[in-house]
Design an enzyme around this catalytic site. Sequence first.
Site, PDB file in Angstrom:
ATOM      1  N   SER A 719       0.968  -1.206  -0.012  1.00 17.79           N
ATOM      2  CA  SER A 719      -0.176   0.009   0.030  1.00 17.79           C
ATOM      3  C   SER A 719       1.035   1.103   0.014  1.00 17.79           C
ATOM      4  CB  SER A 719      -1.043   0.062   1.274  1.00 17.79           C
ATOM      5  OG  SER A 719      -0.100  -0.054   2.650  1.00 17.79           O
ATOM      6  N   LYS A 762      -6.426   3.768   8.944  1.00 15.09           N
ATOM      7  CA  LYS A 762      -5.476   4.576   8.263  1.00 15.09           C
ATOM      8  C   LYS A 762      -5.899   6.181   8.427  1.00 15.09           C
ATOM      9  CE  LYS A 762      -3.379   1.102   5.310  1.00 15.09           C
ATOM     10  NZ  LYS A 762      -3.022   0.671   3.693  1.00 15.09           N
TER      11      LYS A 762
END
Length: 836
Positions: A719, A762
Amino acid sequence: MSDTLTIPVLPLRDTVVFPGVLTPIQAGRPATLGAVQAASNTEEKLIFTVAQQHNTDVVSPEDLYTIGTISRIGKLQAGPGSVQLLLEGSSRGIAVRFSQNDGYLEAIVKPAEDMLPVDANDAAFLGLHRELRSRASELGQKAGFSESVVSQVLANLAEPGPLTDLIASNLEISAGDRQTLLETLSVEERMRRVLVHVQRQIGVLDAQEEIQSKVQAELGDRQREIVLREQLKQIQKELGEADDDEEIDELVTKLRALELPEDARKEIDRELGRLGRINRESMEHQVVRTFLETVAELPWSERSDDHLDLGAAETILEEDHYGLKDVKDRVLEFLAVRQLREAGNATVAGAREGAGGEASEDAAGPEDSSPARAEPAAARGNDDDRSTKGPILLFVGPPGVGKTSIAKSIARAMGRKYVRVSLGGARDEADIRGHRRTYVGAMPGRIIAGMKQAGTRNPVFLLDEVDKLGTSYQGDPASALLEVLDPAQNDTFVDHYLGVPFDLSEVLFVATANFLENIPGPLRDRMEMVEFTGYTEKEKLEIAKRYLAPRQIEANALTAEQLEITDVAISTTISQYTREAGVRQLERELGRLARKVARRIAGGEADRVVLSEHDVQELLGRSRIHPERAFGHDQVGVATGMYYTPAGGDIMFVEVTTMPGKGELVLTGQLGDVMKESARAAWSYARSRAAELGIENADGDRDVHIHVPAGAIPKDGPSAGVTMATALVSALSGRPSRSDLAMTGEMTLSGRVLPIGGVKEKVLGAARAGISAIILPKQNEADLEDLPQEVRDRLEFHFVEDLSEVLELAIRDGVPEPRVYSEGGSDRPLSSDLEH
């Protein structure tokens, strides 16, 4: 001897010295050593030995008897801190007065002579003398001395007084009885008392000899056990305790009354027959009996009545936990299905009763219907089983978010029993299925043991830490769970110890795990996953106010009137002293605050404390949490990414710098293989599109160094691909990257941006760090529904499909702004209003 003597005193503990008898003594007390030394320095070496009334180290005259023995010190041998001496008793003595002399006791002693009868030839006295000699000889022989030795010793003592003293010194009697004999000056009375003790000891020795002869003649080991068991039965009967026969009869009655499936009934009847044939003293009898007791304690037909009131259940779930909307919805959905199914079953049963009740009543009498009513539920087909099978729920999430406690609330909301089994570290298949009864110490597995503990066949059964099952040469417990957690099979679960099917279909199984990938695929496929995400700081604040703070205040013996923790204090504790997705560390820190306040109140420093932000910092010390903060300015070669761990989400920085070289790519920061591949893909992407990205000198005359800070922490995952590409293009093109923007997403070599996981964590971490704009893959747009509304309102979201869109949003044109540093040396964050 003179009428009185002034001699040192030797206090004795549990010892009496008799006249005419040699007695070894070991002395170690300072006062005693002084007395022995003083007596040894005299010509006659006389010392007054007298028994203590109380066993004390420091002796005073009040602790001593008045009558003792004037003794002479024979052999004397000094040792380290003590002396060993041999005392010879001379005569009885009466202490007229005790006094202290140079650290030891001294006494004025008057000798006491034996009192003989007026007529020494009195027939009664002579008969007593002869009887004492005869019994003393008998006692000596029974004690193990030869007849010749005993006769020689007695022959050397013609006088009755010395004879009596010698016998008294060898009797097994207490120190008090010895002192009584010493104080008896009348020889005739002393002989009578000694004779009573001799007769008693002869009787004891005769009883011992008789017992030994009977044991050796009649009893072997087996017979001895039988006798002891018979004695035990008599003792139990006298105490009113249950007889073994009565216990077995009660067990048989209980087993006969159980509603068992046909296979189980056959096995139990067979074992009952064996129990009656096996000798009760054998080990096998105990094994069979333990098995039958286990069967009798299992809930074969007992059920808890489900509470299917959706309103009440929702109220209970809301009372016990804050948030967890998805979990609560799933539980309420389950209850709604059960409520509709029960209503449907009741309607069908009523229709059948109305249609066929009269005909069946005419066709069958009471005798015919009795067997049908007595038939076990498990033997009537499986129509009811289909309606009672429950789902298998898997709660997955970081530690401390309420996975275990929500299972308790489910049980409370449904009115069911709750049982928890921890599977962390289980490495043996027998932990789940149990041991076969052929093994010594066999026992049922954890599933059957849990059902026994629950006492009903439909509890809420929590399988805690199912992702931490181990494997060994003894089998795989995860594979053994496949049958337990399969609704199509667990109605006939067979534990190795039981050896017969047990119905688990009505059990509501709930499993918990921290890492989904650690659960084997076949096992994971049998469970319905409910994901627990980390709490936001607002949720933590509410949880602390509603549950944690009151619980810690009560646990530390405080009241709400004595301690008030303000919202600001809780928020400070959350942000500066905890770093977790759950609330365990937060509760520990609140407990620390409560204990410190309790100390102040107990010490009288305050009667009531209201904790503020300043008080928290004073009580807990400096902040131990230093999360990353967004830079206060744009920089060339630095991009902000986002990451997620079980402790929650946060931001990270990717730094890129270039230098003259040969086109090499250097990667540091303890990166994993996947992250290294993302860096190489970004490097290739930038070089292949150098012209359109405004990169000069991309022909291989520069080295590129990519570094991810916090080098001690391993990092991996795809990611960070878009973040690496952004930092790399920024460094190569010399254009700054936005410091108020964070991004996440996997990139391909062609520049496509692929979806990632952990969006909620996140984004929450980025919001805490002061980020105001977020770049996410287009395919993750639906994940915004998991975010709290207040977070969505405060952040700007950009959804992209290609890396060119990322670069257009993240890289600015122009010269970067000058750096601004805070007092701590780190870059000042863009804003701090998103901290809470």
